[in-house]
Enzyme design. Structure first.
Site, PDB file in Angstrom:
ATOM      1  N   LYS A  80      -5.198   2.920  -4.087  1.00 22.19           N
ATOM      2  CA  LYS A  80      -5.723   2.084  -2.990  1.00 22.19           C
ATOM      3  C   LYS A  80      -7.160   1.659  -3.293  1.00 22.19           C
ATOM      4  CE  LYS A  80      -3.243   4.965   0.309  1.00 22.19           C
ATOM      5  NZ  LYS A  80      -3.378   6.212  -0.453  1.00 22.19           N
ATOM      6  N   THR A  81      -7.986   2.606  -3.733  1.00 27.34           N
ATOM      7  CA  THR A  81      -9.389   2.274  -4.042  1.00 27.34           C
ATOM      8  C   THR A  81      -9.446   1.314  -5.234  1.00 27.34           C
ATOM      9  OG1 THR A  81      -9.868   4.549  -3.420  1.00 27.34           O
ATOM     10  CG2 THR A  81     -11.675   3.299  -4.373  1.00 27.34           C
ATOM     11  N   ASP A 125     -12.211   4.476   3.116  1.00 25.63           N
ATOM     12  CA  ASP A 125     -11.085   5.348   2.819  1.00 25.63           C
ATOM     13  C   ASP A 125     -10.845   6.296   4.009  1.00 25.63           C
ATOM     14  OD1 ASP A 125      -9.054   6.311   1.293  1.00 25.63           O
ATOM     15  OD2 ASP A 125     -10.297   7.411  -0.120  1.00 25.63           O
ATOM     16  N   THR A 174      -3.653   7.604   4.353  1.00 21.32           N
ATOM     17  CA  THR A 174      -2.384   8.230   3.983  1.00 21.32           C
ATOM     18  C   THR A 174      -1.512   8.366   5.234  1.00 21.32           C
ATOM     19  OG1 THR A 174      -3.519  10.335   4.302  1.00 21.32           O
ATOM     20  CG2 THR A 174      -3.268   9.575   2.033  1.00 21.32           C
ATOM     21  N   ARG A 233      -2.481   8.447 -10.709  1.00 25.30           N
ATOM     22  CA  ARG A 233      -3.585   9.419 -10.853  1.00 25.30           C
ATOM     23  C   ARG A 233      -3.095  10.664 -11.577  1.00 25.30           C
ATOM     24  NH1 ARG A 233      -6.083  11.191  -5.385  1.00 25.30           N
ATOM     25  NH2 ARG A 233      -6.886   9.076  -5.357  1.00 25.30           N
TER      26      ARG A 233
END
Ligand code: ADE
Length: 352
Positions: A80-81, A125, A174, A233
């Site tokens: 997302k980032t 975030d 999330t 990730r």
């Protein structure tokens, strides 16, 4: 593009062809920044989301208006980032990166909003963790690009509207369900990030390996991809662990055999599950006869907090068909029983 972040992961990036000082170069060369894709072309996966975003970005450029506010939701580690930084780069805009827990006091969010320039992107975030006051400050900022403030005291108290530059908010969470209705309604684009396919993860691994000068063949990359639980990730973390193993135990080249041996040592199984995942399934099987069992009970038995179970472990277990969330609690699926040979318990009657 400038990236300003309040975490230590990302510091900043320079526009192509800008002069670069030694300090800035050191940021650019940091591992995370270096492997992070900067353009849609470099960003692998999430194809339907990318198509939507490309159209919105082009329209916003043509109309010379800021991009609509965007909300990304989905499990952690899906980029997302990274995607927010790609959007800023594609818009040729600066991005400020923060997270809701660091916007506790009204002055934190007011200060941040007042520091923006026209066209900037503000990335928040864990936006579901914004407190009510900060959230209410955001409403007029998102809707009318203004801040509603009060001055004076008692009878001289008055409200004033302060205009702020037109910006784009990108929120990430999330837990889309934990966002208040009024906040969710102020986002023009709302999109769920999906788990990556093995093929997409293989490409992510190959790209990372190339940047980090790690030698891997196609089968080696695929072996890591299959055990990366759909998450770039994790794939990027595993590729470094497997590289270390390959250097120590063989010739430094990652092929399928080396990758499998390294991942076996890390106790990551062929489904990508680690010890905690397996313990979670085992506890439901052995202690609760396959479930259903409440999340609080499960968290205590596992020694993990509820949030970690809900945000980190469960989404993948549910997506892979090992676990079911029911109104009465968490339950194993017949597929989980088959895969993990959970037949020694009395589950057949209780589960199915
Ligand atoms: N590294 C992490 N996520 C990525 C992605 N989606 N594409 C390419 N490289 C990545």
């Amino acid at each position: 593009m400038t990236i300003i972040s309040d975490d230590n992961n990302i510091k900043f990036n320079k526009k192509k062809n800008e002069d670069t000082t030694a300090e800035e170069t050191s940021f650019d060369m940091s591992f995370e920044t270096n492997i992070r894709p900067k353009t849609f072309n470099e960003y692998i996966g999430q194809s339907s989301l990318k198509s939507t975003l490309k159209i919105s970005i082009e329209a916003s450029k043509k109309r010379e208006l800021p991009l609509d506010h965007i909300l990304f939701y989905g499990p952690p580690g899906l980029g997302k980032t990274t995607l927010a930084s790609v959007i800023a780069n594609e818009m040729n805009a600066d991005i400020k990166i923060t997270s809701a827990p660091s916007l506790e006091r009204p002055r934190d969010i007011i200060g941040l909003l007042m520091s923006l320039k026209a066209g900037d992107i503000l990335f928040i975030d864990e936006i579901h963790r914004l407190n009510k006051i900060s959230e209410e400050i955001l409403y007029p900022a998102m809707e009318d690009f203004s801040l509603d403030m009060t001055t004076g005291k008692g009878q001289t108290l008055k409200s004033i509207r302060i205009p702020i530059p037109k910006f784009t908010l990108i929120g990430a969470t999330t837990k889309a369900g934990a966002l208040s209705g009024p906040l969710r309604d102020r986002f023009g684009i709302i999109h769920r990030l999906e788990f990556y396919t093995d093929e997409e993860l293989k490409q992510v691994i190959q790209r990372t390996a190339k940047i980090l000068e790690i030698q891997t063949d196609e089968n080696g990359a695929m072996a890591i991809a299959k055990r990366s639980r759909g998450t770039p990730r994790i794939a990027n973390r595993l590729v470094k662990r497997v590289r270390d193993y390959a250097i120590v135990k063989s010739d430094g080249i990652i092929d399928a055999k080396t990758a499998d041996s390294a991942l076996d040592i890390l106790q990551i199984d062929k489904y990508g599950l680690d010890n905690t995942d397996r313990s979670l399934l085992n506890i439901i099987a052995k202690n609760y006869n396959g479930g259903p069992v409440g999340i609080e009970t499960l968290a205590t038995a596992l020694g993990e907090d509820i949030k970690t179970i809900e945000d980190v472990y469960e989404p993948y277990l549910v997506q892979k068909g090992f676990l079911q969330r029911t109104p009465r609690g968490r339950k194993l699926t017949p597929f989980a029983c088959k895969c993990f040979n959970l037949t020694d318990i009395n589950f057949q009657q209780s589960l199915f």
